[in-house]
Design a protein around this motif. Structure first.
Motif, mmCIF file in Angstrom:
data_model
loop_
_atom_site.group_PDB
_atom_site.id
_atom_site.type_symbol
_atom_site.label_atom_id
_atom_site.label_comp_id
_atom_site.label_asym_id
_atom_site.label_seq_id
_atom_site.Cartn_x
_atom_site.Cartn_y
_atom_site.Cartn_z
ATOM 1 N N TYR A 1 41.543 47.205 55.983
ATOM 2 C CA TYR A 1 41.596 46.377 54.792
ATOM 3 C C TYR A 1 42.770 46.829 53.935
ATOM 4 O O TYR A 1 43.163 47.991 53.978
ATOM 5 N N PRO A 2 43.330 45.922 53.118
ATOM 6 C CA PRO A 2 44.434 46.339 52.259
ATOM 7 C C PRO A 2 43.945 47.298 51.174
ATOM 8 O O PRO A 2 42.835 47.163 50.659
ATOM 9 N N ALA A 3 44.771 48.273 50.853
ATOM 10 C CA ALA A 3 44.435 49.251 49.820
ATOM 11 C C ALA A 3 45.070 48.812 48.505
ATOM 12 O O ALA A 3 46.236 49.065 48.254
ATOM 13 N N PHE A 4 44.284 48.128 47.674
ATOM 14 C CA PHE A 4 44.806 47.656 46.398
ATOM 15 C C PHE A 4 44.921 48.781 45.376
ATOM 16 O O PHE A 4 45.556 48.618 44.344
ATOM 17 N N LYS B 1 47.857 46.923 38.862
ATOM 18 C CA LYS B 1 46.927 45.961 39.459
ATOM 19 C C LYS B 1 46.191 45.177 38.389
ATOM 20 O O LYS B 1 45.956 43.982 38.537
ATOM 21 N N SER B 2 45.846 45.835 37.296
ATOM 22 C CA SER B 2 45.091 45.150 36.245
ATOM 23 C C SER B 2 45.905 44.043 35.587
ATOM 24 O O SER B 2 45.351 43.091 35.057
ATOM 25 N N ILE C 1 47.598 37.408 36.537
ATOM 26 C CA ILE C 1 48.802 36.584 36.684
ATOM 27 C C ILE C 1 48.722 35.756 37.962
ATOM 28 O O ILE C 1 48.984 34.556 37.962
ATOM 29 N N VAL C 2 48.344 36.380 39.066
ATOM 30 C CA VAL C 2 48.223 35.666 40.336
ATOM 31 C C VAL C 2 47.117 34.613 40.255
ATOM 32 O O VAL C 2 47.275 33.489 40.737
ATOM 33 N N GLY C 3 46.010 34.949 39.612
ATOM 34 C CA GLY C 3 44.931 33.978 39.443
ATOM 35 C C GLY C 3 45.361 32.775 38.626
ATOM 36 O O GLY C 3 45.035 31.635 38.951
ATOM 37 N N ALA C 4 46.141 33.018 37.566
ATOM 38 C CA ALA C 4 46.629 31.911 36.739
ATOM 39 C C ALA C 4 47.615 31.044 37.510
ATOM 40 O O ALA C 4 47.585 29.813 37.393
#
Length: 94
Positions: A22-25, A31-32, A37-40
């Motif tokens: 799995y990707p390690a975020f 990240k916060s 921003i990506v969600g918007a």
């Protein structure tokens, strides 16, 4: 495919499927800030895709009823592209 490629692909796909990768975020700095921003942006893309779907469907309907085949085809393509974009953006949000 040759006789060597098929067993090799089976081994590789089995090996990849058995690993829990799995990707390690946690390694991403900021990240916060990045997640909202990506969600918007994805929400904006979804809204534009739905608007494009409505406009293309209206153009397709009007062009089909008046016998304009070229615009009807463009409306048809626009509807399917908008459906694909809306599906991808909606999947990205979820």
């Amino acid at each position: 495919m040759d006789t060597l490629t098929v067993p090799l692909l089976a081994v590789v796909s089995t090996r990849v499927a058995s690993e829990n990768v799995y990707p390690a975020f946690s390694g991403v700095g900021g990240k916060s800030t990045l997640v909202p921003i990506v969600g918007a942006l994805l929400r904006f893309v979804l809204i534009v895709a739905v608007l494009m779907l409505i406009i293309s469907a209206i153009a397709w309907a009007i062009a089909s009823s008046t016998g304009n085949a070229q615009i009807a085809q463009r409306g048809n393509v626009g509807v399917f592209f908008a459906l694909g974009a809306a599906a991808l953006a909606g999947e990205g949000i979820a």
